[in-house]
Design a protein around this motif. Sequence first.
Motif, PDB file in Angstrom:
ATOM      1  N   ARG A  29       0.848  -1.197   0.000  1.00 18.19           N
ATOM      2  CA  ARG A  29       0.000   0.000   0.000  1.00 18.19           C
ATOM      3  C   ARG A  29       0.881   1.245   0.000  1.00 18.19           C
ATOM      4  O   ARG A  29       2.047   1.200   0.366  1.00 18.19           O
ATOM      5  CB  ARG A  29      -0.965   0.012   1.174  1.00 18.19           C
ATOM      6  CG  ARG A  29      -0.337   0.255   2.528  1.00 18.19           C
ATOM      7  CD  ARG A  29      -1.446   0.432   3.584  1.00 18.19           C
ATOM      8  NE  ARG A  29      -0.928   0.702   4.896  1.00 18.19           N
ATOM      9  CZ  ARG A  29      -0.630   1.916   5.353  1.00 18.19           C
ATOM     10  NH1 ARG A  29      -0.778   2.984   4.603  1.00 18.19           N
ATOM     11  NH2 ARG A  29      -0.175   2.070   6.585  1.00 18.19           N
ATOM     12  N   TRP A  30       0.292   2.340  -0.418  1.00 17.51           N
ATOM     13  CA  TRP A  30       1.001   3.603  -0.421  1.00 17.51           C
ATOM     14  C   TRP A  30       1.207   4.086   1.007  1.00 17.51           C
ATOM     15  O   TRP A  30       0.384   3.844   1.881  1.00 17.51           O
ATOM     16  CB  TRP A  30       0.206   4.659  -1.185  1.00 17.51           C
ATOM     17  CG  TRP A  30       0.179   4.415  -2.656  1.00 17.51           C
ATOM     18  CD1 TRP A  30      -0.826   3.837  -3.368  1.00 17.51           C
ATOM     19  CD2 TRP A  30       1.206   4.732  -3.585  1.00 17.51           C
ATOM     20  NE1 TRP A  30      -0.496   3.776  -4.694  1.00 17.51           N
ATOM     21  CE2 TRP A  30       0.758   4.313  -4.862  1.00 17.51           C
ATOM     22  CE3 TRP A  30       2.464   5.310  -3.479  1.00 17.51           C
ATOM     23  CZ2 TRP A  30       1.520   4.478  -6.010  1.00 17.51           C
ATOM     24  CZ3 TRP A  30       3.215   5.462  -4.618  1.00 17.51           C
ATOM     25  CH2 TRP A  30       2.748   5.056  -5.860  1.00 17.51           C
ATOM     26  N   VAL A  31       2.305   4.788   1.237  1.00 16.20           N
ATOM     27  CA  VAL A  31       2.611   5.377   2.540  1.00 16.20           C
ATOM     28  C   VAL A  31       2.744   6.887   2.339  1.00 16.20           C
ATOM     29  O   VAL A  31       3.521   7.348   1.501  1.00 16.20           O
ATOM     30  CB  VAL A  31       3.923   4.800   3.126  1.00 16.20           C
ATOM     31  CG1 VAL A  31       4.278   5.486   4.435  1.00 16.20           C
ATOM     32  CG2 VAL A  31       3.796   3.302   3.318  1.00 16.20           C
ATOM     33  N   HIS A  32       1.973   7.652   3.093  1.00 19.55           N
ATOM     34  CA  HIS A  32       2.038   9.113   3.019  1.00 19.55           C
ATOM     35  C   HIS A  32       3.247   9.604   3.808  1.00 19.55           C
ATOM     36  O   HIS A  32       3.449   9.204   4.952  1.00 19.55           O
ATOM     37  CB  HIS A  32       0.749   9.715   3.602  1.00 19.55           C
ATOM     38  CG  HIS A  32       0.719  11.198   3.529  1.00 19.55           C
ATOM     39  ND1 HIS A  32       1.005  11.982   4.615  1.00 19.55           N
ATOM     40  CD2 HIS A  32       0.454  12.032   2.505  1.00 19.55           C
ATOM     41  CE1 HIS A  32       0.910  13.256   4.259  1.00 19.55           C
ATOM     42  NE2 HIS A  32       0.581  13.316   2.997  1.00 19.55           N
ATOM     43  N   VAL A  33       4.063  10.454   3.182  1.00 15.46           N
ATOM     44  CA  VAL A  33       5.250  11.030   3.830  1.00 15.46           C
ATOM     45  C   VAL A  33       5.086  12.540   3.858  1.00 15.46           C
ATOM     46  O   VAL A  33       4.807  13.158   2.834  1.00 15.46           O
ATOM     47  CB  VAL A  33       6.549  10.663   3.067  1.00 15.46           C
ATOM     48  CG1 VAL A  33       7.758  11.322   3.719  1.00 15.46           C
ATOM     49  CG2 VAL A  33       6.727   9.155   2.996  1.00 15.46           C
ATOM     50  N   GLU A  34       5.244  13.122   5.028  1.00 17.38           N
ATOM     51  CA  GLU A  34       5.180  14.578   5.175  1.00 17.38           C
ATOM     52  C   GLU A  34       6.529  15.079   5.670  1.00 17.38           C
ATOM     53  O   GLU A  34       7.041  14.598   6.686  1.00 17.38           O
ATOM     54  CB  GLU A  34       4.107  14.971   6.183  1.00 17.38           C
ATOM     55  CG  GLU A  34       4.055  16.456   6.460  1.00 17.38           C
ATOM     56  CD  GLU A  34       3.084  16.794   7.575  1.00 17.38           C
ATOM     57  OE1 GLU A  34       3.476  17.567   8.463  1.00 17.38           O
ATOM     58  OE2 GLU A  34       1.960  16.280   7.558  1.00 17.38           O
ATOM     59  N   VAL A  35       7.107  16.012   4.943  1.00 16.33           N
ATOM     60  CA  VAL A  35       8.355  16.647   5.361  1.00 16.33           C
ATOM     61  C   VAL A  35       8.048  18.118   5.598  1.00 16.33           C
ATOM     62  O   VAL A  35       7.658  18.837   4.676  1.00 16.33           O
ATOM     63  CB  VAL A  35       9.467  16.503   4.290  1.00 16.33           C
ATOM     64  CG1 VAL A  35      10.744  17.182   4.761  1.00 16.33           C
ATOM     65  CG2 VAL A  35       9.720  15.036   3.970  1.00 16.33           C
TER      66      VAL A  35
END
Length: 70
Positions: A29-35
């Motif tokens: 599954r896709w993983v959301h990454v926030e920087v």
Amino acid sequence: YTPIFGLQEAWQLYAGAGFNAAAELPRNRWVHVEVAIAGRTARVRLDGADAPQLTVTDLKRPWASGRVGL
């Protein structure tokens, strides 16, 4: 976190606490990454976590336009 100086990665100099962190990444599954970058600090959160998995408090490069690689 690996700053690049003169087209060379500096991961050997910037490793360990404050520069690297482990994270459990789910499969299939896709993983959301926030920087989020504020001043000389970067915070990285995965999948909407309340707390960042990595906080870099001393970014080594000066402000400049360009790209960020993940």
